[in-house]
Design a protein around this motif. Structure first.
Motif, PDB file in Angstrom:
ATOM      1  N   VAL A  10     -18.142  10.487  32.692  1.00  0.00           N
ATOM      2  CA  VAL A  10     -18.967  11.689  32.851  1.00  0.00           C
ATOM      3  C   VAL A  10     -18.111  12.945  32.768  1.00  0.00           C
ATOM      4  N   LEU A  11     -16.929  12.912  33.377  1.00  0.00           N
ATOM      5  CA  LEU A  11     -16.048  14.085  33.341  1.00  0.00           C
ATOM      6  C   LEU A  11     -15.598  14.403  31.924  1.00  0.00           C
ATOM      7  N   VAL A  12     -15.227  13.372  31.169  1.00  0.00           N
ATOM      8  CA  VAL A  12     -14.822  13.598  29.778  1.00  0.00           C
ATOM      9  C   VAL A  12     -15.981  14.163  28.976  1.00  0.00           C
ATOM     10  N   TRP A  13     -17.180  13.696  29.264  1.00  0.00           N
ATOM     11  CA  TRP A  13     -18.371  14.186  28.565  1.00  0.00           C
ATOM     12  C   TRP A  13     -18.645  15.657  28.906  1.00  0.00           C
ATOM     13  N   ARG A  14     -18.431  16.027  30.185  1.00  0.00           N
ATOM     14  CA  ARG A  14     -18.763  17.383  30.628  1.00  0.00           C
ATOM     15  C   ARG A  14     -17.665  18.408  30.334  1.00  0.00           C
ATOM     16  N   VAL A  15     -16.398  18.048  30.566  1.00  0.00           N
ATOM     17  CA  VAL A  15     -15.321  19.037  30.420  1.00  0.00           C
ATOM     18  C   VAL A  15     -14.390  18.728  29.258  1.00  0.00           C
ATOM     19  N   GLY A  16     -14.564  17.587  28.595  1.00  0.00           N
ATOM     20  CA  GLY A  16     -13.707  17.240  27.473  1.00  0.00           C
ATOM     21  C   GLY A  16     -12.394  16.622  27.927  1.00  0.00           C
ATOM     22  N   THR A  17     -11.522  16.362  26.978  1.00  0.00           N
ATOM     23  CA  THR A  17     -10.232  15.742  27.278  1.00  0.00           C
ATOM     24  C   THR A  17      -9.133  16.764  27.538  1.00  0.00           C
ATOM     25  N   VAL A  21      -5.370  16.182  29.292  1.00  0.00           N
ATOM     26  CA  VAL A  21      -4.126  16.365  28.549  1.00  0.00           C
ATOM     27  C   VAL A  21      -3.251  17.413  29.212  1.00  0.00           C
ATOM     28  N   ASP A  22      -3.871  18.512  29.671  1.00  0.00           N
ATOM     29  CA  ASP A  22      -3.101  19.562  30.347  1.00  0.00           C
ATOM     30  C   ASP A  22      -2.442  19.029  31.606  1.00  0.00           C
ATOM     31  N   LEU A 266     -10.432  23.187  35.894  1.00  0.00           N
ATOM     32  CA  LEU A 266      -9.221  23.344  36.686  1.00  0.00           C
ATOM     33  C   LEU A 266      -9.115  22.233  37.721  1.00  0.00           C
ATOM     34  N   GLY A 267     -10.238  21.872  38.330  1.00  0.00           N
ATOM     35  CA  GLY A 267     -10.217  20.793  39.309  1.00  0.00           C
ATOM     36  C   GLY A 267      -9.737  19.490  38.713  1.00  0.00           C
ATOM     37  N   VAL A 268     -10.212  19.164  37.510  1.00  0.00           N
ATOM     38  CA  VAL A 268      -9.781  17.925  36.856  1.00  0.00           C
ATOM     39  C   VAL A 268      -8.291  17.990  36.524  1.00  0.00           C
ATOM     40  N   THR A 269      -7.840  19.142  36.026  1.00  0.00           N
ATOM     41  CA  THR A 269      -6.423  19.295  35.696  1.00  0.00           C
ATOM     42  C   THR A 269      -5.550  19.107  36.923  1.00  0.00           C
ATOM     43  N   VAL A 270      -5.942  19.734  38.032  1.00  0.00           N
ATOM     44  CA  VAL A 270      -5.172  19.600  39.271  1.00  0.00           C
ATOM     45  C   VAL A 270      -5.156  18.147  39.731  1.00  0.00           C
TER      46      VAL A 270
END
Length: 315
Positions: A10-17, A21-22, A266-270
């Motif tokens: 779901v996260l990849v679908w909503r915010v992309g990859t 990667v970051d 930003l949350g996913v990146t962190v």
């Protein structure tokens, strides 16, 4: 495991990859060194907590052995699905060493449960004292979150108190064992102050690594605003539905950061940076695992030795 995979999808679908990667790209340099140093302290505290609980159940171990075993279990938890395989391995291995698998399993279970209970209390306290950062956007958001946390904690505390005070009246063997373990291993005067101190230091250490992960992304957010987010995300990451640590942590971070206006990306990146830092910080456990395997191979009898043992036995 399925839940963790679904969250990541779901996260990849909503915010992309891009955020994933970051996060991988930003895990370099000083954050890794800091995470290794902080994790060495948190591992020492957790190993000490384990010794205190195990000692109350009558299965002692040296602190050095406990630290090595805890590093190994953290590495397995960080690399295998579920997030608890390392703890099971730690309990079974210790049980075989002391010849009491049942007590060793209970010691690890109580050690993890007591640490998580302290984490819940600290999270609720921080939500009360600092308030959920979303209050600047929606003032009513902090009250329900804190209220729910306190109600849950109060209910658990009441249940524990009832079981503890009425343990002798419980007819079930499990109930008596539960209250006996709680009294001797967790709430004993020799144990609970150390358990509380060790758990508090461990939680603050993990939260510090989370703040380092935020700093590594370049985000300029005050620690007072980040601490409630960190504790909520860390609590969610303890759910045993992850894939080698991944899934609930990233989902909780996306929700928490978006709820305070910092953005789900930003949350996913962190969360990814934190996950990588946590993984690297457990690598000493891989060294312990390899060293133990080599020692086992070196001490195992070879074909000739085994044949000689058989011949001596039947001579």
């Amino acid at each position: 495991m399925t839940g963790g995979a679904a969250i990541l999808a779901v996260l990849v679908w909503r915010v992309g990859t891009g955020p994933l990667v970051d996060g991988l790209r930003l895990t370099t340099g000083w954050p890794i060194v800091a995470a290794l140093a902080i994790t060495s302290l948190t591992t020492l505290c957790c190993a000490w907590r384990w010794r205190l609980v195990a000692g109350g159940l009558g299965v002692e171990m040296p602190l050095r052995t406990a630290v090595a075993a805890y590093y190994r279990s953290q590495f397995l938890n960080a690399t295998l699905p579920g997030g608890v395989v390392g703890d099971v391995h730690r309990a079974v291995r210790h049980g075989r060493e002391v010849g009491d698998l049942g007590r060793s399993l209970r010691a690890v279970a109580w050690e993890r449960a007591s640490g998580f209970a302290v984490q819940l209390v600290l999270t609720a306290a921080v939500l009360f004292l600092l308030s959920w950062p979303a209050a600047s956007f929606a003032p009513s958001a902090a009250v329900p979150s804190a209220a729910v946390a306190v109600v849950v904690l109060a209910g658990l505390g009441l249940l524990a108190a009832v079981l503890y005070l009425n343990g002798r009246r419980l007819s079930s063997r499990i109930g008596r064992a539960f209250t006996s373990d709680l009294r001797d291993a967790v709430l004993a005067p020799r144990a609970w102050p150390g358990i509380l101190l060790a758990s508090t230091v461990a939680v603050l250490g993990h939260a510090s690594v989370f703040l380092i992960a935020v700093r590594a992304t370049g985000a300029d957010v005050s620690p007072a605003r980040l601490l409630p987010l960190a504790l909520v995300v860390l609590t969610a990451s303890a759910l045993p539905t992850n894939i080698a640590g991944w899934g609930p942590r990233e989902g909780a971070a996306a929700w928490a950061f978006s709820s305070v206006g910092l953005g789900a990306a930003l949350g996913v990146t962190v969360a990814v940076v934190y996950g990588m830092l946590a993984l690297v910080a457990t690598l000493p456990g891989a060294v312990v695992l390899v060293a133990a395997r080599r020692r086992a191979q070196d001490t195992a009898p070879g074909p000739t030795d085994a044949q000689e043992q058989v011949e001596r036995k039947y001579a």
